[in-house]
Design an enzyme around this catalytic site. Structure first.
Site, mmCIF file in Angstrom:
data_model
loop_
_atom_site.group_PDB
_atom_site.id
_atom_site.type_symbol
_atom_site.label_atom_id
_atom_site.label_comp_id
_atom_site.label_asym_id
_atom_site.label_seq_id
_atom_site.Cartn_x
_atom_site.Cartn_y
_atom_site.Cartn_z
ATOM 1 N N PHE A 11 -27.425 -30.438 -56.213
ATOM 2 C CA PHE A 11 -27.402 -29.627 -57.424
ATOM 3 C C PHE A 11 -26.174 -29.876 -58.279
ATOM 4 O O PHE A 11 -25.037 -29.895 -57.783
ATOM 5 C CB PHE A 11 -27.382 -28.131 -57.073
ATOM 6 C CG PHE A 11 -28.659 -27.608 -56.523
ATOM 7 C CD1 PHE A 11 -29.730 -27.309 -57.353
ATOM 8 C CD2 PHE A 11 -28.804 -27.416 -55.158
ATOM 9 C CE1 PHE A 11 -30.909 -26.820 -56.841
ATOM 10 C CE2 PHE A 11 -29.983 -26.922 -54.637
ATOM 11 C CZ PHE A 11 -31.037 -26.623 -55.478
ATOM 12 N N ASP A 12 -26.396 -29.986 -59.578
ATOM 13 C CA ASP A 12 -25.381 -29.590 -60.537
ATOM 14 C C ASP A 12 -25.304 -28.063 -60.473
ATOM 15 O O ASP A 12 -26.292 -27.396 -60.156
ATOM 16 C CB ASP A 12 -25.783 -30.046 -61.936
ATOM 17 C CG ASP A 12 -24.924 -29.427 -63.007
ATOM 18 O OD1 ASP A 12 -23.700 -29.638 -62.972
ATOM 19 O OD2 ASP A 12 -25.481 -28.707 -63.859
ATOM 20 N N VAL A 13 -24.141 -27.490 -60.789
ATOM 21 C CA VAL A 13 -23.966 -26.037 -60.694
ATOM 22 C C VAL A 13 -23.929 -25.391 -62.074
ATOM 23 O O VAL A 13 -24.760 -24.539 -62.416
ATOM 24 C CB VAL A 13 -22.693 -25.690 -59.898
ATOM 25 C CG1 VAL A 13 -22.470 -24.181 -59.885
ATOM 26 C CG2 VAL A 13 -22.800 -26.231 -58.475
ATOM 27 N N TYR A 14 -22.977 -25.817 -62.893
ATOM 28 C CA TYR A 14 -22.748 -25.162 -64.185
ATOM 29 C C TYR A 14 -23.753 -25.689 -65.204
ATOM 30 O O TYR A 14 -23.735 -26.855 -65.566
ATOM 31 C CB TYR A 14 -21.305 -25.379 -64.643
ATOM 32 C CG TYR A 14 -20.344 -24.460 -63.918
ATOM 33 C CD1 TYR A 14 -19.832 -23.333 -64.538
ATOM 34 C CD2 TYR A 14 -20.014 -24.692 -62.595
ATOM 35 C CE1 TYR A 14 -18.989 -22.464 -63.868
ATOM 36 C CE2 TYR A 14 -19.162 -23.831 -61.912
ATOM 37 C CZ TYR A 14 -18.664 -22.722 -62.558
ATOM 38 O OH TYR A 14 -17.827 -21.853 -61.879
ATOM 39 N N THR A 16 -27.043 -25.327 -64.480
ATOM 40 C CA THR A 16 -28.266 -25.326 -63.683
ATOM 41 C C THR A 16 -28.408 -24.028 -62.890
ATOM 42 O O THR A 16 -29.443 -23.362 -62.946
ATOM 43 C CB THR A 16 -28.275 -26.535 -62.725
ATOM 44 O OG1 THR A 16 -28.102 -27.741 -63.472
ATOM 45 C CG2 THR A 16 -29.576 -26.609 -61.934
#
Length: 240
Positions: A11-14, A16
């Site tokens: 995952f990308d976090v920021y 997503t």
């Protein structure tokens, strides 16, 4: 190709999992309230995208909470507002408090039962630790820009992730890279031959918001408008 074909979601976090555009707009309000001319939401986000990506290219070893103050100062200069460095630093520290999207926690809780969950984030360890408390799951791998010494879309970040996951017995074909940003994530996923899932958080908006225009649009294997849509699609697969 099915979601259930994969062992790990990276995952990308920021953008997503965390509502970074909302966090930016709120965090920049002390600055944007002082701008003499009118700015739309996308004016603000697109300017931020430019200065953030530029700063990441020129200062790849700088921690994200140290990089955001530079972005704040560049924005202030562009918009003709005088700011103190303390104001800039306050913005840098705000990122750890940005909120998760409403659907994120429930979706991750479900997906954790079926996949290894891994983070490849353009933030630092301190900033991500704040986000992690809001996400409600234990991640099987956390790889930050601080760990790698560069920012996505640099090849180095994906090389690092793949090398670390290989140590866990997770090969490239086991991974579904899951992200919102075409620029930071899907373009390099295409380059590395990673299967990818676009979480199209901006499906009801024009443009690319807080991410740079990727130029030629990358391809993707799956597309959902939210993490919960992805979780429901996986449930439907298992139900036959």
């Amino acid at each position: 190709m099915k979601l259930s074909d994969f062992k790990a979601l990276t995952f990308d976090v920021y953008g997503t999992l965390i509502d970074w555009e909302g966090g930016m707009i709120t965090g920049l309000k002390p600055l944007t309230d002082r701008v003499s001319h009118s700015l739309t939401r996308d004016d603000i986000l697109e300017a931020h995208a430019f200065y953030e990506s530029t700063s990441q290219r020129y200062s790849p070893a700088k921690k994200y909470y140290e990089l955001l103050p530079v972005v704040y100062r560049r924005l202030a200069e562009e918009w003709g507002v005088e700011v103190t460095w303390e104001e800039c630093e306050a913005y840098g520290m705000s990122a750890r408090h940005w909120h998760a999207f409403d659907d994120t926690i429930e979706a991750l809780t479900y997906l954790k039962k079926h996949f290894k969950l891994v983070v490849l984030t353009n933030t630092d360890n301190l900033t991500f630790s704040g986000a992690n408390t809001r996400l409600g799951v234990h991640f099987d791998g956390v790889y930050t820009a601080e760990d790698v010494g560069s920012y996505k879309p640099a090849d180095r970040n994906f090389d690092y992730m793949l090398e670390m996951l290989a140590r866990q017995g997770i090969e490239k074909g086991d991974i579904l890279h899951t992200a919102e940003s075409m620029f930071h994530d899907h373009a390099p996923a295409n380059k590395f031959g990673l299967a990818n899932c676009w979480i199209y958080r901006r499906h009801d908006k024009e443009g690319f918001g807080a991410t740079m225009n990727p130029g030629e649009m990358p391809t993707y294997n799956f597309r959902f408008n939210s993490m919960m849509d992805m979780a429901k699609a996986h449930q439907a697969e298992l139900a036959g």
